[in-house]
Each structure stands twice: as C-alpha cells, then as structure tokens.
Design a protein around this motif. Structure first.
Motif, PDB file in Angstrom:
ATOM      1  N   GLN A 229       0.825  -1.199   0.000  1.00 59.39           N
ATOM      2  CA  GLN A 229       0.000   0.000   0.000  1.00 59.39           C
ATOM      3  C   GLN A 229       0.864   1.256   0.000  1.00 59.39           C
ATOM      4  OE1 GLN A 229      -2.650   0.285   3.330  1.00 59.39           O
ATOM      5  NE2 GLN A 229      -3.864   1.898   2.390  1.00 59.39           N
ATOM      6  N   ALA A 230       1.945   1.239   0.773  1.00 58.06           N
ATOM      7  CA  ALA A 230       2.850   2.392   0.791  1.00 58.06           C
ATOM      8  C   ALA A 230       3.513   2.587  -0.570  1.00 58.06           C
ATOM      9  CB  ALA A 230       3.906   2.212   1.879  1.00 58.06           C
ATOM     10  N   ALA A 231       3.892   1.486  -1.207  1.00 61.50           N
ATOM     11  CA  ALA A 231       4.495   1.591  -2.536  1.00 61.50           C
ATOM     12  C   ALA A 231       3.492   2.127  -3.555  1.00 61.50           C
ATOM     13  CB  ALA A 231       5.028   0.231  -2.982  1.00 61.50           C
ATOM     14  N   ALA A 232       2.243   1.674  -3.470  1.00 62.09           N
ATOM     15  CA  ALA A 232       1.217   2.171  -4.389  1.00 62.09           C
ATOM     16  C   ALA A 232       0.953   3.655  -4.159  1.00 62.09           C
ATOM     17  CB  ALA A 232      -0.070   1.367  -4.223  1.00 62.09           C
ATOM     18  N   GLN A 233       0.940   4.069  -2.894  1.00 61.98           N
ATOM     19  CA  GLN A 233       0.725   5.485  -2.581  1.00 61.98           C
ATOM     20  C   GLN A 233       1.887   6.336  -3.091  1.00 61.98           C
ATOM     21  OE1 GLN A 233      -2.008   6.895  -1.295  1.00 61.98           O
ATOM     22  NE2 GLN A 233      -1.054   8.871  -1.649  1.00 61.98           N
ATOM     23  N   ALA A 234       3.111   5.846  -2.913  1.00 66.53           N
ATOM     24  CA  ALA A 234       4.274   6.576  -3.408  1.00 66.53           C
ATOM     25  C   ALA A 234       4.235   6.678  -4.932  1.00 66.53           C
ATOM     26  CB  ALA A 234       5.561   5.893  -2.948  1.00 66.53           C
ATOM     27  N   ASN A 235       3.814   5.607  -5.597  1.00 64.07           N
ATOM     28  CA  ASN A 235       3.697   5.619  -7.053  1.00 64.07           C
ATOM     29  C   ASN A 235       2.636   6.622  -7.496  1.00 64.07           C
ATOM     30  OD1 ASN A 235       4.108   4.871  -9.713  1.00 64.07           O
ATOM     31  ND2 ASN A 235       2.716   3.132  -9.593  1.00 64.07           N
ATOM     32  N   ALA A 236       1.498   6.627  -6.806  1.00 61.10           N
ATOM     33  CA  ALA A 236       0.434   7.575  -7.159  1.00 61.10           C
ATOM     34  C   ALA A 236       0.884   9.016  -6.919  1.00 61.10           C
ATOM     35  CB  ALA A 236      -0.821   7.264  -6.350  1.00 61.10           C
ATOM     36  N   ASP A 237       1.603   9.259  -5.823  1.00 63.22           N
ATOM     37  CA  ASP A 237       2.110  10.606  -5.556  1.00 63.22           C
ATOM     38  C   ASP A 237       3.098  11.044  -6.629  1.00 63.22           C
ATOM     39  OD1 ASP A 237       0.572  10.715  -3.302  1.00 63.22           O
ATOM     40  OD2 ASP A 237       2.216  10.234  -1.920  1.00 63.22           O
ATOM     41  N   TYR A 238       3.947  10.117  -7.055  1.00 64.72           N
ATOM     42  CA  TYR A 238       4.919  10.440  -8.105  1.00 64.72           C
ATOM     43  C   TYR A 238       4.212  10.765  -9.418  1.00 64.72           C
ATOM     44  CZ  TYR A 238       8.473   9.915 -11.644  1.00 64.72           C
ATOM     45  OH  TYR A 238       9.289  10.128 -12.724  1.00 64.72           O
ATOM     46  N   ILE A 239       3.214   9.963  -9.751  1.00 62.72           N
ATOM     47  CA  ILE A 239       2.476  10.205 -11.003  1.00 62.72           C
ATOM     48  C   ILE A 239       1.781  11.562 -10.949  1.00 62.72           C
ATOM     49  CG2 ILE A 239       0.493   9.440 -12.370  1.00 62.72           C
ATOM     50  CD1 ILE A 239       1.379   6.566 -11.724  1.00 62.72           C
ATOM     51  N   ARG A 240       1.175  11.887  -9.787  1.00 66.86           N
ATOM     52  CA  ARG A 240       0.521  13.191  -9.652  1.00 66.86           C
ATOM     53  C   ARG A 240       1.530  14.325  -9.760  1.00 66.86           C
ATOM     54  NH1 ARG A 240      -1.651  11.198  -5.166  1.00 66.86           N
ATOM     55  NH2 ARG A 240      -3.521  10.029  -5.546  1.00 66.86           N
ATOM     56  N   SER A 241       2.725  14.133  -9.191  1.00 59.82           N
ATOM     57  CA  SER A 241       3.721  15.210  -9.238  1.00 59.82           C
ATOM     58  C   SER A 241       4.250  15.419 -10.645  1.00 59.82           C
ATOM     59  CB  SER A 241       4.873  14.912  -8.284  1.00 59.82           C
ATOM     60  OG  SER A 241       5.678  13.849  -8.772  1.00 59.82           O
ATOM     61  N   VAL A 242       4.356  14.352 -11.414  1.00 61.10           N
ATOM     62  CA  VAL A 242       4.865  14.471 -12.776  1.00 61.10           C
ATOM     63  C   VAL A 242       3.787  14.978 -13.727  1.00 61.10           C
ATOM     64  CG1 VAL A 242       5.755  13.143 -14.721  1.00 61.10           C
ATOM     65  CG2 VAL A 242       6.649  12.733 -12.454  1.00 61.10           C
ATOM     66  N   ALA A 243       2.581  14.429 -13.595  1.00 57.50           N
ATOM     67  CA  ALA A 243       1.507  14.782 -14.520  1.00 57.50           C
ATOM     68  C   ALA A 243       0.813  16.078 -14.137  1.00 57.50           C
ATOM     69  CB  ALA A 243       0.483  13.656 -14.581  1.00 57.50           C
ATOM     70  N   GLY A 244       0.958  16.493 -12.923  1.00 61.13           N
ATOM     71  CA  GLY A 244       0.231  17.674 -12.458  1.00 61.13           C
ATOM     72  C   GLY A 244      -1.106  17.248 -11.914  1.00 61.13           C
ATOM     73  N   ASP A 245      -1.676  18.062 -11.054  1.00 65.38           N
ATOM     74  CA  ASP A 245      -2.926  17.687 -10.404  1.00 65.38           C
ATOM     75  C   ASP A 245      -4.145  18.287 -11.092  1.00 65.38           C
ATOM     76  OD1 ASP A 245      -2.424  20.267  -9.755  1.00 65.38           O
ATOM     77  OD2 ASP A 245      -2.630  20.037  -7.594  1.00 65.38           O
ATOM     78  N   GLY A 246      -3.999  18.785 -12.284  1.00 66.71           N
ATOM     79  CA  GLY A 246      -5.134  19.343 -13.010  1.00 66.71           C
ATOM     80  C   GLY A 246      -5.230  20.851 -12.877  1.00 66.71           C
ATOM     81  N   SER A 247      -4.484  21.448 -11.964  1.00 63.62           N
ATOM     82  CA  SER A 247      -4.580  22.896 -11.780  1.00 63.62           C
ATOM     83  C   SER A 247      -3.809  23.654 -12.847  1.00 63.62           C
ATOM     84  CB  SER A 247      -4.055  23.277 -10.391  1.00 63.62           C
ATOM     85  OG  SER A 247      -2.683  22.963 -10.298  1.00 63.62           O
ATOM     86  N   SER A 248      -3.038  22.949 -13.658  1.00 64.78           N
ATOM     87  CA  SER A 248      -2.278  23.625 -14.700  1.00 64.78           C
ATOM     88  C   SER A 248      -3.013  23.634 -16.040  1.00 64.78           C
ATOM     89  CB  SER A 248      -0.911  22.962 -14.857  1.00 64.78           C
ATOM     90  OG  SER A 248      -1.076  21.625 -15.260  1.00 64.78           O
ATOM     91  N   SER A 249      -4.296  23.260 -16.044  1.00 67.83           N
ATOM     92  CA  SER A 249      -5.055  23.293 -17.290  1.00 67.83           C
ATOM     93  C   SER A 249      -5.344  24.748 -17.650  1.00 67.83           C
ATOM     94  CB  SER A 249      -6.350  22.500 -17.135  1.00 67.83           C
ATOM     95  OG  SER A 249      -7.221  23.172 -16.264  1.00 67.83           O
ATOM     96  N   PRO A 250      -5.555  25.042 -18.926  1.00 64.91           N
ATOM     97  CA  PRO A 250      -5.830  26.433 -19.337  1.00 64.91           C
ATOM     98  C   PRO A 250      -7.049  27.026 -18.638  1.00 64.91           C
ATOM     99  CG  PRO A 250      -5.333  25.088 -21.256  1.00 64.91           C
ATOM    100  CD  PRO A 250      -5.411  24.159 -20.085  1.00 64.91           C
ATOM    101  N   ALA A 251      -8.103  26.235 -18.490  1.00 67.50           N
ATOM    102  CA  ALA A 251      -9.308  26.765 -17.845  1.00 67.50           C
ATOM    103  C   ALA A 251      -9.032  27.127 -16.393  1.00 67.50           C
ATOM    104  CB  ALA A 251     -10.434  25.741 -17.929  1.00 67.50           C
ATOM    105  N   ALA A 252      -8.246  26.290 -15.701  1.00 75.88           N
ATOM    106  CA  ALA A 252      -7.938  26.571 -14.300  1.00 75.88           C
ATOM    107  C   ALA A 252      -7.062  27.816 -14.172  1.00 75.88           C
ATOM    108  CB  ALA A 252      -7.242  25.365 -13.666  1.00 75.88           C
ATOM    109  N   GLU A 253      -6.119  27.995 -15.110  1.00 75.60           N
ATOM    110  CA  GLU A 253      -5.261  29.176 -15.063  1.00 75.60           C
ATOM    111  C   GLU A 253      -6.060  30.455 -15.356  1.00 75.60           C
ATOM    112  OE1 GLU A 253      -1.602  28.980 -17.208  1.00 75.60           O
ATOM    113  OE2 GLU A 253      -1.213  26.922 -16.556  1.00 75.60           O
ATOM    114  N   ILE A 254      -6.992  30.379 -16.318  1.00 73.01           N
ATOM    115  CA  ILE A 254      -7.830  31.549 -16.624  1.00 73.01           C
ATOM    116  C   ILE A 254      -8.721  31.875 -15.430  1.00 73.01           C
ATOM    117  CG2 ILE A 254      -9.711  32.387 -18.100  1.00 73.01           C
ATOM    118  CD1 ILE A 254      -8.393  30.799 -20.395  1.00 73.01           C
ATOM    119  N   GLU A 255      -9.264  30.852 -14.799  1.00 70.78           N
ATOM    120  CA  GLU A 255     -10.119  31.076 -13.629  1.00 70.78           C
ATOM    121  C   GLU A 255      -9.321  31.703 -12.484  1.00 70.78           C
ATOM    122  OE1 GLU A 255     -13.010  28.539 -10.615  1.00 70.78           O
ATOM    123  OE2 GLU A 255     -12.089  27.555 -12.331  1.00 70.78           O
ATOM    124  N   ARG A 256      -8.108  31.231 -12.277  1.00 75.21           N
ATOM    125  CA  ARG A 256      -7.255  31.803 -11.224  1.00 75.21           C
ATOM    126  C   ARG A 256      -6.921  33.260 -11.553  1.00 75.21           C
ATOM    127  NH1 ARG A 256      -1.850  32.221 -10.699  1.00 75.21           N
ATOM    128  NH2 ARG A 256      -1.504  30.930 -12.529  1.00 75.21           N
TER     129      ARG A 256
END
Length: 127
Positions: free
Chosen positions: A76-103
């Motif tokens: 479970q810890a390895a899966a969580q670390a993998n998911a955290d790594y994927i989120r850090s590399v792919a971004g959490d969705g806040s870097s989408s154009p719509a999110a940046e325009i809204e911000r």
C-alpha cells in the motif's frame, strides 16, 4: 530412466525450490520487521539455521498473520508513493488552461492584477 522417474525428480526439484523460497521469504521478513529487536531477530535466525524446517513452520504459525499485514502495508505504501509520483509528474489538473484563466480572473476580480495583465495571462494560458 522412465517417465515416472522424471516426474518424481521434477517433484523433488519443485519441493527444494519451494523450501528455499520460503526460507528466503522468512529471512526477508525477519529483517524488515521493525517490531522485532536485534536479539529477537538473532534468535529467529539461529533457530532457522539450527532447525530449518521446524523453525520455518513455527515462524509461519507464530508470525504468519503479521507477515501478511506487513507485506500488505508495504504494498500500500508503494502504491501510494507511485500515485504521488504520477501526480507530481503529470500535475494535479490545476495547470489546465481553464484553471489558469479562472485563477487569473479571481486575481482580476480582487484587484491584484490589471486588465492588461489578465489579458496577457489569458493569452499565455490559451497558447
């Protein structure tokens, strides 16, 4: 050497490989367990070396349940670390154009930026 002799040899080879794998897995579990102190680890190792089959059976009976829990927690810890790594590399969705325009629109509404700065941020997000 007949066919049944061949099958008997295959059975013995399989049993030897399984026994070696069980011993390796038990040794790995002994040294990964943080709840055992050094003396307990040394005791289990000596017991497994002196009486290997009896020691392995007793270890699996006495600590088999916690062995499975430790392995599940590590997975479970390895899966969580993998998911955290994927989120850090792919971004959490806040870097989408719509999110940046809204911000940027929120900053414009609060008066932190001017209309020309908002237009520049919007052009950059769209591009």
């Amino acid at each position: 050497m007949g066919f049944f002799d061949f099958l008997l040899w295959m059975l013995w080879i399989y049993l030897v490989i399984v026994c070696i794998w069980i011993f390796i897995w038990i040794f790995i579990d002994i040294f990964r367990d943080h709840t055992l102190n050094g003396w307990a680890k040394a005791g289990w190792v000596i017991f497994l070396i002196v009486l290997p089959f009896l020691g392995a059976i007793i270890y699996l009976i006495a600590r088999g349940g916690s062995m499975a829990k430790r392995q599940a927690a590590e997975a479970q810890a390895a899966a969580q670390a993998n998911a955290d790594y994927i989120r850090s590399v792919a971004g959490d969705g806040s870097s989408s154009p719509a999110a940046e325009i809204e911000r940027a629109q929120g900053l414009l509404a609060s008066g932190a930026i001017s209309q020309s700065e908002f237009d520049a941020l919007k052009a950059k997000a769209v591009a």
